[in-house]
Motif scaffolding. Structure first.
Motif, short mmCIF file in Angstrom:
data_model
loop_
_atom_site.label_atom_id
_atom_site.label_comp_id
_atom_site.label_asym_id
_atom_site.label_seq_id
_atom_site.Cartn_x
_atom_site.Cartn_y
_atom_site.Cartn_z
N ALA B 333 1.47 -1.18 0.20
CA ALA B 333 -0.11 0.06 0.32
C ALA B 333 0.96 1.22 0.19
N PRO B 410 4.00 11.33 1.78
CA PRO B 410 2.78 10.75 2.47
C PRO B 410 2.84 9.82 3.37
N ASP B 413 2.38 8.97 6.91
CA ASP B 413 1.14 9.30 7.94
C ASP B 413 0.38 7.69 7.51
N LEU B 414 0.61 7.47 6.95
CA LEU B 414 0.54 6.20 6.24
C LEU B 414 0.61 4.94 7.31
N GLN B 416 1.83 5.96 10.22
CA GLN B 416 1.49 6.46 11.34
C GLN B 416 0.01 5.68 11.59
N ALA B 417 -0.34 6.06 10.69
CA ALA B 417 -2.02 5.39 10.39
C ALA B 417 -2.34 3.63 10.58
N LEU B 430 8.97 17.51 13.41
CA LEU B 430 9.08 18.09 11.27
C LEU B 430 9.86 18.67 11.90
#
Lengths: 288, 557
Positions: B333, B410, B413-414, B416-417, B430
């Motif tokens: 993914a 990205p 974030d991915l 992390q999710a 950051l």
């Protein structure tokens, strides 16, 4: 993206308002309706969208607007409408919070300057002049550099950056009221100085502040979004309009909605607040 | 894959030969129909009679803030190195060391003494002569602690001393055998600088104005804005493998740093820049379908884009937590989201174009059930208010400091999710790059991510040997801080042997061992995406880095 600057002193326009005051203004009504919608989004976002703004679906990235996703999805398959709706809260908190802090601090400084002896006043006002000579976004960046990045720090940065406007306005207003006949009369009646300030000077000096602060809310929202856009405010993946805009720009050729949606949200909010604020000004003019 | 690749390489070699043979003689080679996959040494948009003149405007992504190739590890140097400097070695299309400023060399039987026979008649742009003493000055500059070299210095760490036999014969002694020595000498970061400039400049001055012997000379450098290069008159010592001689055709190259992906893409399409070293993956499809552009996507030798654990502190000092984290991540993914079809899922701890890449190595896949089991067994059974796992009242929290750039991947974030699903909390910080570097070398992080490209499988030593753990004395690249005696043994032995069968065995074992140690997890093979205007001809795919080599490029009028 730059913040819109607040006029330091409101122009005097005391005539030609009586007839307009009662007229129905469709622009103002639309602005109020939009702000009402934002308030709903901020308080109960679940009423406006059923999607989770953080839910990732790599299979559903860059989906164009559809019945399932009214405004499409972003690069990670997150629902754009949901992110916009949930982003309203941080924008409103930024707008109202920063303005409240700025008004409180600015008023205190303005009153101090307006009522103190001329040496204190001179010193304070020269400092304010220096602060006003720096563009407010730059001033906010200085504060961010000192405090560090993040949502709360960005809020303080935006607040500190607009303090000088309020300070200057209150100080000027204090002068006007201080020399007014009713204040002289109150003093002549033998009221104590503290009572005169509390009962007569404060309430009258603050009337125009309400108007200025309303417009200031719009500016603070814009400034907060600017800081997040630069990566200095609210951190991703939290839904925030400035964040969404900054991310969307990378994918502008793949999915223009990722830029259009948050861009419109910021623009419309600032516009609505300004329209309502200006109407408020029209209504209060001539009364102070 | 490797076999298919070698036939392609063969074809590329033949193509170069043909080009060399016909010189300026006419036949036009159209840009390949399959624009995406390129091979090392390939000449892109070749053919036609070269025209002299014109300035090439080139957009790059981020300014390394220093242009001394020895003082930086920025991938800018893969392109800049070939513009400004020359090397002792140039790899051939098959990846084997070939001559450049070293015309030939001998290696003693135990691999500790290299005797280089240097090319005569080469000068640096400040007039200094290229000779054995110049090479020694360069080695010493790379190893000088004041240079704070993060790449060139560590790459020649086994260097011991030099003996100048005559002005054009140099004997280099190594402390121990080091098979990758010739390979690394071909890299842009080990480009040779003028000994005069090295002697007369402070490290800071050399950062501002490095002087090389390459086809172009640095004429201006404004930090974070750009750099300008002008043609070096009289240049005549390009790698023989290019099959071309003489000075550059272009009058110069103007480089701008364009940080925003969207701006870099659109300014390429609008021909404001005739080339970019960094095509954003999200725009690759549009670049490919544009007949006015030539696109290249070349896998680079080395470490794939890998997310690494800091194994030196809790919680990732526990192998079970590392395994659980990997099982919670859906790598396919991630690749799909960031790759836009341009990136291949990594299958080992080396990119598939790396020598001794082992296709048999298997990385564990996505398995949420396994992740949950492992975490339960490790004692992280409690849950906090947000649903994250806890143990003894402490939340399972990991810190991930990342660079604050215009374009934030990205991926953070991915991941992390994804791991949130099994109750691991990832805090993405950051940070400005200077602060990030301090945290990196100081070991203050739980996760780090990145690629490490070098042109040899020795990348595994650079990334995972105990010796490569950063400390006060060395800027090592072992960011996972993994330390395993068995792995060290194999990687060190691989540095000492030139025997291909032995190397195959050692590197296979090392790759296998890494899948057990789980210092991190490779995500996608590290390819470079770049493009240029169809009006620009004769751009060569560099054999070490897969990046554009502009020495004999020319612009249509």
């Amino acid at each position: 993206m730059t913040a819109i600057t607040v006029p330091a002193v409101l122009p005097e326009r005391r005539d030609h308002t009586a007839g307009r005051r009662r007229a129905f203004r469709p622009g103002v009504a639309l602005g109020l309706a939009f702000l009402g919608l934002l308030a709903v989004a901020a308080v109960a976002p679940g009423l406006l969208t059923s999607h989770d703004p953080l839910e990732i679906s790599t299979a559903g990235a860059f989906v164009p607007p559809s019945a399932e996703h009214l405004l499409g999805t972003d690069q990670s398959g997150r629902d754009t409408l949901a992110r916009m709706v949930y982003g309203a809260r941080s924008s409103l908190v930024m707008g109202l919070g920063a303005t409240a802090i700025a008004v409180a601090l600015g008023s205190a400084i303005g009153l101090l300057a307006g009522l103190a002896n001329r040496y204190v006043e001179g010193a304070v006002m020269r400092l304010i002049d220096v602060a006003l000579s720096i563009p407010d976004l730059l001033l906010a960046l200085v504060v961010i550099t000192l405090l560090g990045t993040g949502t709360v720090n960005a809020l303080f940065a935006v607040a500190f950056a607009s303090v000088p406007y309020y300070a200057r306005m209150i100080r000027a207003q204090t002068h006007v009221v201080r020399d007014a006949t009713y204040v002289e009369a109150a003093t002549a009646l033998g009221l104590r100085r503290r009572t005169v300030i509390r009962r007569h000077i404060l309430p009258n000096a603050f009337k125009p502040l309400v108007v200025l602060a309303t417009i200031g809310v719009g500016n603070a929202i814009g400034a907060g979004a600017s800081l997040s856009f630069l990566g200095l405010g609210t951190k991703p993946p939290a839904p925030e309009w400035g964040n969404m805009l900054s991310l969307g720009i990378q994918y502008i050729s793949n999915d223009p909605f990722m830029v259009i949606v948050p861009g419109l949200a910021i623009t419309l909010t600032v516009l609505a607040v300004t329209v309502v604020g200006r109407d408020l000004r029209r209504r209060t003019e001539g009364r102070s | 894959m490797r076999f298919i690749l070698s036939t392609r390489l063969l074809a590329a070699t033949v193509a170069i030969g043909a080009l060399a043979a016909c010189g300026s003689g006419g036949g036009t080679t159209p840009a390949s129909a399959d624009a995406s996959s390129r091979t090392a040494g390939e000449v892109l948009n070749g053919g036609g009679a070269p025209a002299d003149g014109g300035i090439l405007n080139l957009s790059m992504s981020a300014d390394p803030l220093c242009l001394d190739p020895h003082a930086i590890s920025s991938d800018v140097e893969q392109i800049f190195g070939r513009i400004l400097t020359d090397n002792l070695i140039y790899l051939d299309a098959a990846g084997n060391p070939g001559p450049w400023l070293a015309e030939k060399w001998e290696i003693n039987t135990d691999g500790t003494v290299y005797t280089f026979h240097l090319r005569k008649g080469v000068t640096f742009s400040d007039g200094a002569v290229f000779d054995a003493a110049a090479v020694v000055a360069n080695f010493e500059h790379m190893l000088d602690p004041d240079t704070r070299s993060p790449l060139a210095g560590p790459y020649i760490a086994p260097y011991d001393s030099s003996r100048i036999i005559d002005p054009y014969t140099l004997e280099v002694k190594l402390k121990q055998p080091y098979t990758p020595f010739l390979d690394v000498l071909a890299q842009g970061w080990l480009g040779l600088l003028s000994p005069k400039a090295i002697k007369e400049s402070t490290p800071a001055q050399l950062c501002e104005k490095p002087v090389g012997s390459g086809p172009f000379v640095l004429t201006g450098y404004t930090k974070t804005q750009g750099a300008t290069f002008a043609k070096r008159q009289g240049y005549d010592w390009a790698p023989p493998q290019l099959g071309l001689t003489g000075a550059a055709h272009l009058d110069g190259i103007n480089v701008s740093w364009v940080g925003q992906d969207a701006v870099r893409f659109n300014s390429l399409v609008s021909n404001q820049y005739q080339a970019t070293g960094y095509v954003p993956a999200q725009n690759a499809a549009a670049v490919k379908s544009d007949p006015k552009l030539v696109y290249s996507n070349v896998n680079r030798i080395g470490l794939p884009y890998t997310i690494e654990f800091n194994t030196s502190r809790a919680p990732f000092d526990d192998l079970a937590i590392r395994q659980a984290f990997v099982a919670a991540v859906n790598r396919e993914a991630l690749v799909k989201t960031v790759g836009f079809g341009e990136r291949q899922l990594a299958t080992s701890f080396v990119d598939r174009v790396t020598k001794y890449y082992d296709p048999e190595v298997k990385l564990r896949g996505h398995d949420l059930k396994l992740a949950d089991e492992l975490l339960d067994k490790a004692g992280w059974t409690g849950r906090d208010a947000e649903g994250y796992r806890t143990k003894d009242g402490k939340t399972l929290l990991v810190q991930w400091p990342v660079a604050q750039t215009a374009t934030i991947s990205p991926i953070f974030d991915l991941v992390q999710a994804q791991v949130k699903a099994v109750g691991i909390k990832v805090n993405i910080e950051l940070l400005p790059s200077a602060q990030l570097t301090t945290r990196r070398y100081g070991g203050d992080y739980d996760l780090s991510a990145g690629v490490w490209h070098t042109n040899t499988p020795d990348v595994l030593y650079v990334k995972y040997a105990t010796f490569s753990i950063p400390n006060d004395k060395r800027l090592g690249q072992n960011t996972s801080r993994i330390s395993d005696a068995q792995l060290d043994g194999w990687l060190e032995e691989a540095r000492r042997t030139g025997d291909k069968t032995k190397l195959t065995e050692l590197y296979s074992k090392a790759q296998q061992r890494l899948t057990e140690l789980v210092p991190g997890f490779p995500v996608y093979d590290n390819s470079v995406l770049w493009a240029f205007s169809a009006k620009l001809h004769n751009v060569v795919v560099d054999t070490s880095h897969g990046t554009p080599y502009f020495a004999y490029a020319w612009l249509e009028k």
